[in-house]
Design a protein around this motif. Structure first.
Motif, mmCIF file in Angstrom:
data_model
loop_
_atom_site.group_PDB
_atom_site.id
_atom_site.type_symbol
_atom_site.label_atom_id
_atom_site.label_comp_id
_atom_site.label_asym_id
_atom_site.label_seq_id
_atom_site.Cartn_x
_atom_site.Cartn_y
_atom_site.Cartn_z
ATOM 1 N N GLN A 39 27.312 -6.224 48.567
ATOM 2 C CA GLN A 39 26.280 -5.548 47.780
ATOM 3 C C GLN A 39 25.347 -6.583 47.151
ATOM 4 O O GLN A 39 25.695 -7.743 46.986
ATOM 5 C CB GLN A 39 26.936 -4.699 46.688
ATOM 6 C CG GLN A 39 27.762 -3.538 47.246
ATOM 7 C CD GLN A 39 28.374 -2.693 46.155
ATOM 8 O OE1 GLN A 39 28.470 -3.121 45.008
ATOM 9 N NE2 GLN A 39 28.790 -1.485 46.508
ATOM 10 N N ASN A 40 24.155 -6.147 46.820
ATOM 11 C CA ASN A 40 23.144 -6.980 46.145
ATOM 12 C C ASN A 40 22.686 -8.171 46.990
ATOM 13 O O ASN A 40 22.251 -9.189 46.449
ATOM 14 C CB ASN A 40 23.681 -7.486 44.796
ATOM 15 C CG ASN A 40 24.064 -6.353 43.876
ATOM 16 O OD1 ASN A 40 23.373 -5.338 43.806
ATOM 17 N ND2 ASN A 40 25.179 -6.507 43.180
ATOM 18 N N VAL A 41 22.843 -8.063 48.305
ATOM 19 C CA VAL A 41 22.319 -9.112 49.188
ATOM 20 C C VAL A 41 21.011 -8.621 49.783
ATOM 21 O O VAL A 41 20.961 -7.554 50.399
ATOM 22 C CB VAL A 41 23.315 -9.444 50.313
ATOM 23 C CG1 VAL A 41 22.689 -10.449 51.289
ATOM 24 C CG2 VAL A 41 24.601 -10.007 49.736
ATOM 25 N N ASN A 42 19.968 -9.366 49.559
ATOM 26 C CA ASN A 42 18.648 -8.994 50.054
ATOM 27 C C ASN A 42 17.987 -10.240 50.636
ATOM 28 O O ASN A 42 17.716 -11.210 49.909
ATOM 29 C CB ASN A 42 17.792 -8.427 48.907
ATOM 30 C CG ASN A 42 16.476 -7.870 49.401
ATOM 31 O OD1 ASN A 42 15.987 -8.235 50.482
ATOM 32 N ND2 ASN A 42 15.887 -6.975 48.636
ATOM 33 N N LEU A 43 17.756 -10.220 51.936
ATOM 34 C CA LEU A 43 17.218 -11.408 52.604
ATOM 35 C C LEU A 43 15.747 -11.662 52.283
ATOM 36 O O LEU A 43 15.168 -12.621 52.787
ATOM 37 C CB LEU A 43 17.415 -11.296 54.117
ATOM 38 C CG LEU A 43 18.863 -11.432 54.587
ATOM 39 C CD1 LEU A 43 18.970 -11.228 56.082
ATOM 40 C CD2 LEU A 43 19.432 -12.791 54.190
ATOM 41 N N ARG A 44 15.160 -10.812 51.469
ATOM 42 C CA ARG A 44 13.787 -11.070 51.024
ATOM 43 C C ARG A 44 13.776 -11.749 49.647
ATOM 44 O O ARG A 44 12.718 -12.002 49.089
ATOM 45 C CB ARG A 44 12.990 -9.764 50.982
ATOM 46 C CG ARG A 44 12.788 -9.178 52.378
ATOM 47 C CD ARG A 44 11.936 -7.946 52.388
ATOM 48 N NE ARG A 44 11.814 -7.421 53.731
ATOM 49 C CZ ARG A 44 10.898 -7.801 54.615
ATOM 50 N NH1 ARG A 44 10.012 -8.697 54.273
ATOM 51 N NH2 ARG A 44 10.869 -7.270 55.825
ATOM 52 N N ARG A 45 14.997 -12.039 49.131
ATOM 53 C CA ARG A 45 15.102 -12.756 47.861
ATOM 54 C C ARG A 45 15.584 -14.180 48.117
ATOM 55 O O ARG A 45 16.434 -14.413 48.976
ATOM 56 C CB ARG A 45 16.089 -12.050 46.918
ATOM 57 C CG ARG A 45 15.620 -10.682 46.453
ATOM 58 C CD ARG A 45 16.679 -10.059 45.575
ATOM 59 N NE ARG A 45 16.329 -8.703 45.190
ATOM 60 C CZ ARG A 45 17.181 -7.837 44.665
ATOM 61 N NH1 ARG A 45 18.445 -8.198 44.477
ATOM 62 N NH2 ARG A 45 16.802 -6.629 44.345
ATOM 63 N N PHE A 46 15.071 -15.101 47.309
ATOM 64 C CA PHE A 46 15.394 -16.519 47.512
ATOM 65 C C PHE A 46 16.883 -16.783 47.338
ATOM 66 O O PHE A 46 17.488 -17.572 48.082
ATOM 67 C CB PHE A 46 14.592 -17.381 46.526
ATOM 68 C CG PHE A 46 14.951 -18.831 46.595
ATOM 69 C CD1 PHE A 46 14.472 -19.637 47.624
ATOM 70 C CD2 PHE A 46 15.806 -19.396 45.641
ATOM 71 C CE1 PHE A 46 14.827 -20.980 47.707
ATOM 72 C CE2 PHE A 46 16.167 -20.739 45.728
ATOM 73 C CZ PHE A 46 15.673 -21.527 46.749
ATOM 74 N N ASN A 47 17.492 -16.130 46.344
ATOM 75 C CA ASN A 47 18.908 -16.377 46.048
ATOM 76 C C ASN A 47 19.785 -16.081 47.269
ATOM 77 O O ASN A 47 20.654 -16.885 47.641
ATOM 78 C CB ASN A 47 19.334 -15.493 44.865
ATOM 79 C CG ASN A 47 20.725 -15.835 44.399
ATOM 80 O OD1 ASN A 47 21.098 -17.009 44.353
ATOM 81 N ND2 ASN A 47 21.502 -14.822 44.063
ATOM 82 N N SER A 48 19.548 -14.941 47.908
ATOM 83 C CA SER A 48 20.337 -14.567 49.080
ATOM 84 C C SER A 48 20.050 -15.509 50.247
ATOM 85 O O SER A 48 20.965 -15.946 50.959
ATOM 86 C CB SER A 48 20.020 -13.131 49.494
ATOM 87 O OG SER A 48 20.409 -12.221 48.485
ATOM 88 N N LEU A 49 18.775 -15.823 50.430
ATOM 89 C CA LEU A 49 18.402 -16.722 51.531
ATOM 90 C C LEU A 49 19.026 -18.100 51.366
ATOM 91 O O LEU A 49 19.476 -18.721 52.340
ATOM 92 C CB LEU A 49 16.880 -16.854 51.597
ATOM 93 C CG LEU A 49 16.130 -15.799 52.399
ATOM 94 C CD1 LEU A 49 14.635 -16.033 52.293
ATOM 95 C CD2 LEU A 49 16.559 -15.833 53.862
ATOM 96 N N PHE A 50 19.058 -18.570 50.121
ATOM 97 C CA PHE A 50 19.634 -19.891 49.846
ATOM 98 C C PHE A 50 21.121 -19.919 50.218
ATOM 99 O O PHE A 50 21.600 -20.868 50.852
ATOM 100 C CB PHE A 50 19.448 -20.239 48.369
ATOM 101 C CG PHE A 50 20.017 -21.568 47.985
ATOM 102 C CD1 PHE A 50 19.395 -22.752 48.373
ATOM 103 C CD2 PHE A 50 21.195 -21.647 47.234
ATOM 104 C CE1 PHE A 50 19.936 -23.986 48.025
ATOM 105 C CE2 PHE A 50 21.734 -22.878 46.892
ATOM 106 C CZ PHE A 50 21.105 -24.052 47.278
ATOM 107 N N LYS A 51 21.852 -18.871 49.831
ATOM 108 C CA LYS A 51 23.286 -18.817 50.130
ATOM 109 C C LYS A 51 23.534 -18.702 51.639
ATOM 110 O O LYS A 51 24.440 -19.338 52.181
ATOM 111 C CB LYS A 51 23.935 -17.640 49.391
ATOM 112 C CG LYS A 51 23.983 -17.843 47.873
ATOM 113 C CD LYS A 51 24.548 -16.624 47.164
ATOM 114 C CE LYS A 51 24.573 -16.857 45.648
ATOM 115 N NZ LYS A 51 25.011 -15.647 44.906
ATOM 116 N N VAL A 52 22.718 -17.897 52.300
ATOM 117 C CA VAL A 52 22.837 -17.784 53.764
ATOM 118 C C VAL A 52 22.548 -19.131 54.424
ATOM 119 O O VAL A 52 23.244 -19.543 55.365
ATOM 120 C CB VAL A 52 21.871 -16.701 54.288
ATOM 121 C CG1 VAL A 52 21.690 -16.829 55.789
ATOM 122 C CG2 VAL A 52 22.401 -15.319 53.950
#
Length: 399
Positions: free
Chosen positions: A114-127
């Motif tokens: 939940q709360n993973v959005n690939l349009r947000r920097f935080n999620s992209l950074f972790k990916v």
């Protein structure tokens, strides 16, 4: 079917009159049979495991994979300039092959949260961390080809909502890289400037659009000027040679271009229906190095011709399309994302391996899935595929 074709092709590629028996365990084709038998046991064991455990233990498997990649840098055996193998008795184990499925598992686990959005920097950074950590460790071995395989997971990210701008940016970066290798950097900057001026003249002119164009020109020019430095200081000498031969800057038919030339001769000499099983002259006289591993496709091309090659390519395309169809019918996001990860990794290996045997891609030393000789790659692809088959078998359960 692919495993059977691979085993017969390995037998043909290294056939020895003194060891005619295909079950001769002193030869590679005999050993490959053992790896195949072990792969069937691995596949059967995976099908018996509760499908939920793959999601539950994905992070643990990922960490184990990272520890093995770190360990091989310290205590691994150096073969052909790469410290990427654990030598256990007479058997070599390559942890980078297994890191692919652990990365695909943990990527599926993270993206399905939940709360993973690939349009947000935080999620992209972790990916980015999940994908880049094993890739960088493999690059340090150095195994550039295996490291590049992880880039195929961008297809998974695109399926899960990554903006198409990243794909466009990636394709643009590749085009600029190749163009800069072919032309002088300042000529490429001049061409880029011309394209941006034409683009600016066709759009609505404003202070914001001027700044955007100038920013693209600044970033693009910096990237272009850094290409030569990266090419000269990051890539190994033999990798630079192979790229220069591929793009036509150098001609070295007896050196860096030898493998590809011999491979193309072998494939071309097969004609439409090929020379027949065990009748390939390029194969028999060892003209093509690494013919049982990275260049196994040219054995198929020489002995089974265009027809046999087309059948093999069709089998791979069918497998990849089938995986995508199965992935789309999954009820759980974890299974769907992992399925796309499997399809992406197989697609990269299939396209690049065959591409390098016919001179359309640089030689980066990655195997053709289920065909090339080697226990590590066969077992790793078996685990990769059968975890997804196990997930699919449980798709109607409430995962």
């Amino acid at each position: 079917m692919l495993v059977l074709i691979g085993w017969l092709s390995i037998y043909s590629a290294i056939y020895d009159e003194a060891h005619r028996g295909i079950f001769d365990l002193s030869q590679r084709y005999g050993k490959q049979l053992l790896w195949i038998a072990a792969a069937f046991i691995i596949a059967f064991a995976i099908l018996l495991i509760d499908a939920k455990l793959f999601s539950a233990f994905s992070y643990l498997l990922y960490v184990i994979g990272i520890i093995l990649l770190l360990a091989v840098l310290v205590i691994g055996t150096k073969i052909s300039g790469s410290r990427s193998w654990f030598q256990i008795g007479g058997f070599g184990l390559q942890p980078s092959e297994f890191a692919k499925f652990t990365c695909a598992l943990v990527l599926a686990k993270f993206l399905s949260g939940q709360n993973v959005n690939l349009r947000r920097f935080n999620s992209l950074f972790k990916v980015g961390l999940i994908i880049s950590i094993p890739a960088i460790l493999i690059l340090l071995q150095p195994e550039t080809g295996s490291a590049l395989v992880f880039s195929s997971l961008i297809i998974v990210l695109y399926r899960e909502g990554l903006s198409s701008k990243f794909l466009i940016f990636g394709a643009f970066a590749v085009i600029l890289f190749i163009t800069t290798l072919l032309l002088h950097a300042y000529i490429v900057i001049a061409i880029l400037s011309g394209i941006l001026i034409l683009f600016y003249l066709r759009i609505r002119k404003s202070k914001r659009s001027i700044l955007a164009v100038l920013l693209i020109l600044l970033v693009g020019s910096t990237y272009i000027l850094s290409v030569d430095y990266a090419f000269d200081n990051i890539l190994e000498p033999h990798q630079k040679k192979r790229i220069n031969v591929l793009i036509g800057k150098e001609s070295d038919p007896k050196g860096a271009g030898y493998n590809v030339n011999q491979s193309k001769i072998a494939i071309g000499s097969g004609g439409f229906f090929g020379k027949g099983f065990l009748k390939g002259t390029q194969t028999k006289f060892n003209f093509v190095p690494e013919q049982s591993t990275d260049f196994i496709f040219c054995t198929v091309g020489e002995e089974w011709g265009l027809f046999g090659s087309a059948v093999l390519v069709s089998l791979f395309i069918w497998l990849i399309i089938r995986l995508i169809i199965l992935a789309e019918r999954q009820r759980s996001a974890f299974s769907r994302i992992y399925g796309y990860g499997v399809a992406s990794i197989l697609f990269f290996h299939f396209v690049v391996n065959i591409g390098m045997t016919i001179g359309l891609a640089p030689i980066i030393g990655i195997p053709l899935p289920f065909l090339s000789y080697g226990g590590s790659s066969l077992w790793a692809f078996t685990i990769l595929l059968f975890i997804f088959i196990r997930q699919d078998a449980s798709r109607l359960e409430n995962l």
